[in-house]
Design a protein around this motif. Structure first.
Motif, short mmCIF file in Angstrom:
data_model
loop_
_atom_site.label_atom_id
_atom_site.label_comp_id
_atom_site.label_asym_id
_atom_site.label_seq_id
_atom_site.Cartn_x
_atom_site.Cartn_y
_atom_site.Cartn_z
N HIS A 186 0.86 -1.21 -0.02
CA HIS A 186 0.24 -0.12 0.02
C HIS A 186 1.07 1.61 -0.43
CE1 HIS A 186 1.25 -0.78 3.88
NE2 HIS A 186 0.79 0.60 4.35
N LEU A 187 2.32 0.90 0.09
CA LEU A 187 2.54 2.18 0.59
C LEU A 187 3.42 2.70 -0.77
CD1 LEU A 187 4.82 1.27 3.51
CD2 LEU A 187 2.89 3.84 4.06
N ASP A 188 3.59 3.98 -1.69
CA ASP A 188 4.38 4.81 -2.15
C ASP A 188 5.28 4.95 -2.04
OD1 ASP A 188 4.50 6.84 -1.04
OD2 ASP A 188 2.16 7.59 -2.51
N LYS A 189 6.48 5.83 -2.01
CA LYS A 189 7.90 6.26 -2.55
C LYS A 189 7.65 7.18 -1.10
CE LYS A 189 10.96 3.92 -5.59
NZ LYS A 189 12.05 4.85 -6.76
N GLY A 190 7.02 8.38 -1.38
CA GLY A 190 6.85 9.28 -0.35
C GLY A 190 6.08 9.13 0.92
N SER A 191 5.43 8.30 0.74
CA SER A 191 4.58 7.83 2.35
C SER A 191 5.63 6.65 2.87
CB SER A 191 3.19 7.91 2.07
OG SER A 191 3.34 6.25 1.06
N TYR A 192 6.60 6.24 2.57
CA TYR A 192 7.07 5.22 3.03
C TYR A 192 8.53 5.50 3.55
CZ TYR A 192 11.27 2.15 2.75
OH TYR A 192 12.68 1.24 2.83
N ILE A 193 9.26 6.87 3.41
CA ILE A 193 9.92 7.71 3.69
C ILE A 193 9.56 8.70 4.23
CG2 ILE A 193 11.70 9.40 2.99
CD1 ILE A 193 12.71 7.25 2.18
N SER A 194 8.03 8.96 4.71
CA SER A 194 7.57 9.93 5.36
C SER A 194 7.27 9.12 6.71
CB SER A 194 6.13 10.74 5.09
OG SER A 194 5.79 11.07 6.22
N LEU A 195 6.70 8.05 6.82
CA LEU A 195 6.39 6.85 8.06
C LEU A 195 7.85 6.25 8.49
CD1 LEU A 195 3.64 4.94 5.72
CD2 LEU A 195 3.65 7.02 8.22
N ILE A 196 8.37 6.25 7.98
CA ILE A 196 10.02 6.16 8.40
C ILE A 196 10.70 7.19 9.13
CG2 ILE A 196 12.83 4.77 7.91
CD1 ILE A 196 11.63 2.84 5.26
N SER A 197 10.41 7.68 8.38
CA SER A 197 11.35 9.64 8.97
C SER A 197 10.54 9.31 10.38
CB SER A 197 11.46 10.37 8.15
OG SER A 197 11.61 10.53 7.01
N GLU A 198 9.27 9.53 10.17
CA GLU A 198 8.32 10.34 11.94
C GLU A 198 9.14 8.90 12.70
OE1 GLU A 198 4.54 11.61 13.30
OE2 GLU A 198 4.45 10.80 11.28
N ALA A 199 9.09 7.53 12.18
CA ALA A 199 9.29 6.69 12.69
C ALA A 199 10.43 6.08 13.94
CB ALA A 199 8.32 5.36 12.45
N VAL A 200 11.12 6.92 12.84
CA VAL A 200 12.62 7.07 13.85
C VAL A 200 12.71 8.12 14.43
CG1 VAL A 200 15.14 7.15 12.73
CG2 VAL A 200 13.68 5.84 11.51
N GLU A 201 11.97 9.05 14.31
CA GLU A 201 11.94 10.16 14.93
C GLU A 201 11.60 10.36 16.72
OE1 GLU A 201 10.80 14.89 15.36
OE2 GLU A 201 10.71 14.15 13.44
N LYS A 202 10.23 9.42 16.29
CA LYS A 202 8.76 9.17 17.35
C LYS A 202 9.32 8.38 18.02
CE LYS A 202 6.09 13.16 15.39
NZ LYS A 202 5.58 13.12 14.68
N ASP A 203 9.72 6.77 17.43
CA ASP A 203 9.53 5.64 17.78
C ASP A 203 10.67 4.75 18.34
OD1 ASP A 203 6.48 5.14 18.51
OD2 ASP A 203 5.97 4.31 16.82
N ASN A 204 11.89 5.23 18.13
CA ASN A 204 12.99 5.34 17.93
C ASN A 204 12.80 3.55 16.65
OD1 ASN A 204 15.25 4.72 18.47
ND2 ASN A 204 15.47 3.24 20.84
N TYR A 205 12.57 3.27 15.73
CA TYR A 205 12.68 2.33 15.03
C TYR A 205 13.43 2.30 14.18
CZ TYR A 205 10.68 0.34 10.61
OH TYR A 205 10.86 -0.75 9.04
N ARG A 206 13.91 1.39 14.21
CA ARG A 206 15.38 1.22 12.99
C ARG A 206 15.38 0.55 11.73
NH1 ARG A 206 19.43 1.50 17.55
NH2 ARG A 206 18.42 2.49 19.03
N LEU A 207 15.56 0.43 11.32
CA LEU A 207 15.64 -0.39 9.66
C LEU A 207 16.88 -1.20 9.42
CD1 LEU A 207 14.09 -1.37 7.34
CD2 LEU A 207 15.00 0.35 5.54
N TYR A 208 16.81 -1.85 9.23
CA TYR A 208 17.93 -3.31 9.37
C TYR A 208 17.99 -3.64 7.86
CZ TYR A 208 19.88 -2.06 14.17
OH TYR A 208 20.19 -1.48 14.99
N ALA A 209 18.83 -4.17 6.98
CA ALA A 209 19.36 -4.72 5.52
C ALA A 209 20.46 -5.90 5.68
CB ALA A 209 19.74 -3.98 4.17
N LEU A 210 19.36 -7.05 4.88
CA LEU A 210 21.02 -8.08 5.31
C LEU A 210 21.13 -7.46 3.41
CD1 LEU A 210 22.32 -11.11 6.07
CD2 LEU A 210 19.95 -11.92 5.27
N TYR A 211 22.45 -8.68 3.37
CA TYR A 211 23.81 -8.19 2.28
C TYR A 211 23.68 -9.33 2.19
CZ TYR A 211 23.04 -3.29 2.15
OH TYR A 211 22.61 -1.73 2.32
#
Length: 140
Positions: free
Chosen positions: A25-50
């Motif tokens: 359901h996410l487009d790039k804009g809403s995805y970036i906006s939600l991650i930015s807010e979650a990182v700032e307000k909720d201590n959200y962390r996103l990790y990638a496996l390479y």
């Protein structure tokens, strides 16, 4: 294999094609906006496996404290790129989350999974030894 915390907009955008497979359901804009807010307000962390410098899976998590679970880590998002599924990447990332939780003095790891995601449920219960402890409800 290497796990990296993604902290910049460019890194989050690199992960978008994989995350989009789970969060359709996410487009790039809403995805970036939600991650930015979650990182700032909720201590959200996103990790990638390479694997060999190729991003193959991502996990988003939030350390939390509630009266029900105590100190725990909530897995918000866990997805392996469709073309790399069934190679152990999800297990590898979830084990990383468990280690991260223990290292940071969190007692457990919890997540929710969509009702129709039967393969994921089997993975969590049979492979990762999770138990079903509740239903999650959402208002419209």
């Amino acid at each position: 294999m290497k796990i990296t915390m993604l902290t910049t907009k460019d890194q989050w955008l690199e992960a978008f094609p994989i995350m989009k497979q789970l969060r359709t359901h996410l487009d790039k804009g809403s995805y970036i906006s939600l991650i930015s807010e979650a990182v700032e307000k909720d201590n959200y962390r996103l990790y990638a496996l390479y694997d060999h410098q190729k991003m193959v899976a991502v996990v988003g998590l939030k350390p939390m404290i509630t009266l029900y679970y105590g100190r725990f880590v909530w897995v918000c998002d866990l997805v392996t790129d469709n073309i790399y599924r069934s190679r152990g990447y999800g297990e590898y990332l979830l084990n990383f989350v468990h280690t991260w939780a223990a290292d940071n003095k969190y007692e457990s790891v919890a997540l929710s999974s969509g009702i129709e995601r039967y393969q994921a449920h089997r993975f969590y219960e049979e492979k990762m030894d999770y138990e079903k402890v509740s239903y999650v409800f959402k208002s419209k």
